[in-house]
Scaffold this motif. Structure first.
Motif, PDB file in Angstrom:
ATOM      1  N   GLY A 697       0.804  -1.226   0.000  1.00  0.00           N
ATOM      2  CA  GLY A 697       0.000   0.000   0.000  1.00  0.00           C
ATOM      3  C   GLY A 697       0.833   1.270   0.000  1.00  0.00           C
ATOM      4  N   SER A 698       2.086   1.181  -0.389  1.00  0.00           N
ATOM      5  CA  SER A 698       2.999   2.342  -0.432  1.00  0.00           C
ATOM      6  C   SER A 698       2.942   3.161   0.861  1.00  0.00           C
ATOM      7  N   PRO A 699       3.397   2.580   1.958  1.00  0.00           N
ATOM      8  CA  PRO A 699       3.367   3.332   3.215  1.00  0.00           C
ATOM      9  C   PRO A 699       4.275   4.559   3.135  1.00  0.00           C
ATOM     10  N   PRO A 700       4.011   5.591   3.950  1.00  0.00           N
ATOM     11  CA  PRO A 700       4.893   6.757   3.940  1.00  0.00           C
ATOM     12  C   PRO A 700       6.301   6.387   4.421  1.00  0.00           C
ATOM     13  N   ILE A 701       7.255   7.203   4.078  1.00  0.00           N
ATOM     14  CA  ILE A 701       8.669   6.857   4.294  1.00  0.00           C
ATOM     15  C   ILE A 701       8.991   6.487   5.743  1.00  0.00           C
ATOM     16  N   HIS A 702       8.342   7.139   6.707  1.00  0.00           N
ATOM     17  CA  HIS A 702       8.687   6.833   8.098  1.00  0.00           C
ATOM     18  C   HIS A 702       8.195   5.440   8.506  1.00  0.00           C
ATOM     19  N   ARG A 703       7.451   4.771   7.604  1.00  0.00           N
ATOM     20  CA  ARG A 703       7.015   3.408   7.952  1.00  0.00           C
ATOM     21  C   ARG A 703       7.699   2.333   7.100  1.00  0.00           C
ATOM     22  N   TRP A 704       8.654   2.764   6.278  1.00  0.00           N
ATOM     23  CA  TRP A 704       9.324   1.776   5.415  1.00  0.00           C
ATOM     24  C   TRP A 704      10.083   0.739   6.225  1.00  0.00           C
ATOM     25  N   ARG A 705      10.646   1.184   7.353  1.00  0.00           N
ATOM     26  CA  ARG A 705      11.486   0.255   8.130  1.00  0.00           C
ATOM     27  C   ARG A 705      10.710  -0.998   8.531  1.00  0.00           C
TER      28      ARG A 705
END
Ligand SMILES: CC(C)(COP(=O)(O)OP(=O)(O)OC[C@H]1O[C@@H](n2cnc3c(N)ncnc32)[C@H](O)[C@@H]1OP(=O)(O)O)[C@@H](O)C(=O)NCCC(=O)NCCSC(=O)/C=C/CCCCCCCCCCCCC(=O)O
Length: 715
Positions: A697-705
């Motif tokens: 779902g293409s999470p925002p960058i702060h959730r990529w980890r």
């Protein structure tokens, strides 16, 4: 919060308490409002002092609140209430008064600063402008030219300069709060009419239009597409030409545009990313907070070429003892002279004496026997570096950390030359090493957490932003650069010119396009690397290597002695060797035409979008591979490396932030499209992690980890 106390019977003291920098959070703002109201209502209180807890006045608005729903009282009315007070309010500035912190001080009637304090309006560096009336009050206080300088650059000034400019009324070497209390008592009861900055007329300028035109031209040239510096000039112009209330309206309007802009988001992300990289971790689980660095007092630098000299300067300027070793006597003498010159110029700028005595020079490697850490900075040649590492292992005392300044050689291979591979790490400095802020600290599979912690700490001591990365060819920065440069070369083969490719990349915001950068750093550098990798082999099919598309254009130029600026020609031509002014080169254009004809390539029209997408998305794709492999712990590491080391425009956050802004689905689609068109270019094949992120779902960058962690746990 803001704590209200009474001291000396008649002074109301408001202390901002919001560690670590007393930022003006909603609670603090409310605390100020309540305290001011209370102090004004107490008849015994004759004056007020505002200070910050723990020796820090205030670091400005709370940047972490910017992305959230606004709560608490807004800043402007808070500062107006202070300015309108009938009792004198004195700001006691210790440590820092930055952004909203300085704007708070400008709302006060008087400002007393400690001699070590730093003041400034750095909002522009966060993609904003000083919109708590700072853009309107500062020019009224210190005049337009000085205010323009401070507001458009965001630079911090010392208390001495602030006094000279008229920002503060007094500077003290002693207790600032005591001095402010004494001062406040001395002015209590006096008229405050002449102390309310918002009522000042802005000092007149006879050449107002010329000043603003020059300022606008200057910021446009430096901004590389950033919008905040331009808005800052417009806001100051409003202060110079409009009554205060209308100026405030203009300030608000301009801020509204900036506040929600992608650039502000990118710059604020970049601010926190630069701090986040200090909290490093390794795939082994070792982390910054569980690995203790060893203190480094004495270091050695081996090899005093351009990089070694810069590293020596950086270490000496930070107060370390340095043994600088160069085995060739003539080179040693030249290096000593160059290093002394650099130290003298640096010291002159900072108004201190040059730390020449911190360095001892030697042509004998045996003189490094008593140092805590060695940085080898000899020529980028594995055989030579291995020899130096063997010598170092023989002469250094046990426990000495052995670091190598390399831009991409295998750290583990080097470590295998020593009996203590756990003490070996890479320290990839960027030229000029005493100026550039970035340091890649490269750990090999056998580097100990303590060695990494020590190199990271040393980086901090010498003023670098250090990023811990794993060992692979080119590490993070140069590895990602490789597909980017390949695409730039392929685009030339397909019909583009170096000028066009560079123009597109420079319009995007890079300080230099791929080809101008290559001319500056020297085409021979990449040539050597490609030769070492076995790519420059005569008799191979010209445009294929190891089953993949390869462009030999750079090799062909090198064969002609065209190494870039230093030889007077490369992708461009120059007036003379060493000249920096790149001019389009008709020879190069005919060479490209002949090359295409020879290889049966038909030049086609290539547009702006294709240049940008192929160069940037291939680089970003490599970034995702790096994250997938655990070479970088998070996207912030990559972004900091690119902003600080590769002139990626800061207002675009970094390549991984940019991918998030563009949309991961879009990046994936375009990579798929280009890979279909160029199936022989593996770097265009979307990597697994990118696909997984899109699938989640293409999470925002702060959730990529979180997704990265899952990918790693499945491996
Ligand atoms: C010099 C420093 C202060 C300290 O440096 P150092 O000692 O080295 O420590 P650091 O590691 O940098 O920092 C320590 C931790 O503190 C965090 N920190 C620092 N500053 C802030 C801050 N201001 N807010 C929050 N957090 C901060 C930092 O992140 C570290 O924590 P961590 O490691 O990340 O966990 C140095 O830190 C520094 O330079 N700080 C920044 C100073 C600065 O830039 N200040 C200016 C801030 S912006 C500002 O003040 C703006 C004022 C005007 C605002 C007006 C708002 C009006 C809004 C109107 C909106 C209208 C639009 C409406 C649109 C619509 O219609 O919706």
């Amino acid at each position: 919060m803001a704590q209200y106390t009474r001291i000396s019977g008649s002074v109301g003291l408001i202390t901002l308490k919001n560690p670590p920098v007393n930022a003006l959070s909603a609670v603090v703002r409310q605390g100020i409002v309540d305290s001011v109201e209370r102090a004004l209502g107490e008849p015994e209180v004759k004056c007020l002092v505002i200070c910050g807890q723990s020796g820090k006045f205030c670091g400005g608005a709370d940047i972490r609140e910017f992305g959230k729903k606004m709560t608490g009282p807004p800043l402007i009315p808070v500062f107006h209430a202070i300015e309108a007070a009938a009792k004198p309010v004195v700001a006691a500035i210790e440590g820092i008064a930055l952004g909203g912190g300085l704007e708070l001080a400008l709302g006060c009637h008087y400002r007393i600063a400690h001699s070590k304090a730093k003041l400034g309006l750095p909002e522009v560096t966060l993609g904003l402008l000083p919109a708590a009336a700072g853009s309107q009050r500062l020019p009224r206080l210190i005049g337009v030219p000085a205010a323009l300088d401070l507001i458009t650059t965001g630079r911090h000034v010392t208390a001495a300069e602030a006094l000279q400019l008229g920002i503060v009324d007094q500077v003290t070497d002693h207790n600032t709060v005591d001095a402010a209390v004494k001062f406040a008592l001395s002015v209590a009861g006096q008229s405050l009419d002449a102390r309310r900055i918002s009522t000042f007329p802005c000092p007149r300028l006879s050449n107002l239009d010329a000043v603003f035109e020059a300022a606008m031209q200057k910021v446009r040239q430096a901004a590389r597409g950033a919008i905040a510096p331009i808005a800052c000039v417009q806001a100051v112009r409003a202060a110079a030409t409009l009554p205060y209330a209308q100026g405030l309206e203009r300030e608000k309007e301009l801020m509204a545009t900036l506040f929600t802009s992608g650039q502000a988001r990118a710059l604020q992300y970049s601010f926190f990313a630069q701090r986040a990289v200090g909290r490093w971790s390794m795939p082994s689980g070792a982390r910054w907070d569980t690995s203790k660095p060893k203190p480094i007092r004495k270091a050695a630098v081996i090899g005093l070429g351009t990089m070694g000299r810069g590293i020596t300067v950086g270490l000496a300027q930070a107060g370390l003892s340095v043994v600088a070793v160069e085995t060739q006597e003539k080179q040693l003498m030249e290096a000593k002279q160059a290093v002394s010159g650099m130290l003298e110029r640096g010291a002159k700028k900072r108004g201190v004496s040059p730390p020449l005595g911190n360095i001892s020079y030697s042509s004998n490697i045996k003189t490094v026997g008593d140092v805590d850490l060695v940085i080898e900075a000899v020529f980028e040649d594995m055989a030579l570096k291995k020899e130096v590492f063997q010598q170092l292992s023989a002469v250094c005392r046990p426990g000495t950390f052995l670091c190598t300044n390399t831009s991409g050689l295998d750290i583990d291979d080097l470590a295998s030359q020593t009996p203590n591979p756990e003490l070996v790490v890479g320290m990839h400095f960027f030229a000029p090493a005493h100026v550039m802020k970035l340091l890649e600290v490269v750990y090999g599979p056998r580097s100990s957490p303590q060695a990494v912690a020590t190199a990271m700490q040393l980086g901090k001591v010498i003023g670098k932003v250090s990023v811990a990365v794993g060992n692979c060819q080119g590490f993070v920065g140069n590895r990602m650069l490789s597909p980017y440069l390949s695409q730039a070369n392929f685009l030339l083969e397909e019909g583009a010119t170096p000028e066009f490719v560079d123009q597109v990349l420079e319009e995007f915001g890079f300080a230099m396009g791929a080809f101008r950068m290559s001319d500056l750093s020297g085409l021979d550098v990449g040539w050597r690397v490609r030769k070492a990798a076995g790519l420059v082999v005569p008799g191979q099919p010209a445009r294929m290597r190891q089953g993949c598309r390869y462009s030999p254009l750079g090799d062909l130029l090198c064969e002609q002695g065209r190494f870039g600026q230093k030889t007077g020609s490369g992708w461009y031509q120059y007036d003379k060797p060493g000249s920096r002014v790149a001019k389009p080169d008709p020879w190069l254009h005919s060479f490209l035409e002949e090359y295409r004809t020879r290889h049966g390539l038909v030049a086609r029209r290539i547009d702006h979008q294709e240049v940008l997408e192929r160069c940037l998305y291939s680089l970003i794709n490599e970034g995702f591979r790096i994250l997938e492999e655990g070479i970088a712990a998070g996207p912030e590491d990559i972004d900091v490396i690119y902003v600080l080391g590769y002139s990626w425009p800061r207002h675009r956050g970094g390549p991984m932030f940019y991918a998030d802004m563009v949309g991961l689905t879009r990046v994936l689609e375009r990579l798929e499209f280009y890979h279909q068109a160029h199936p022989d270019v593996p770097s265009l094949q979307p990597c697994n992690l990118l696909r997984k992120l899109v699938a989640s779902g293409s999470p925002p960058i702060h959730r990529w980890r979180e997704v990265i962690k899952k990918v790693h746990s499945q491996l």
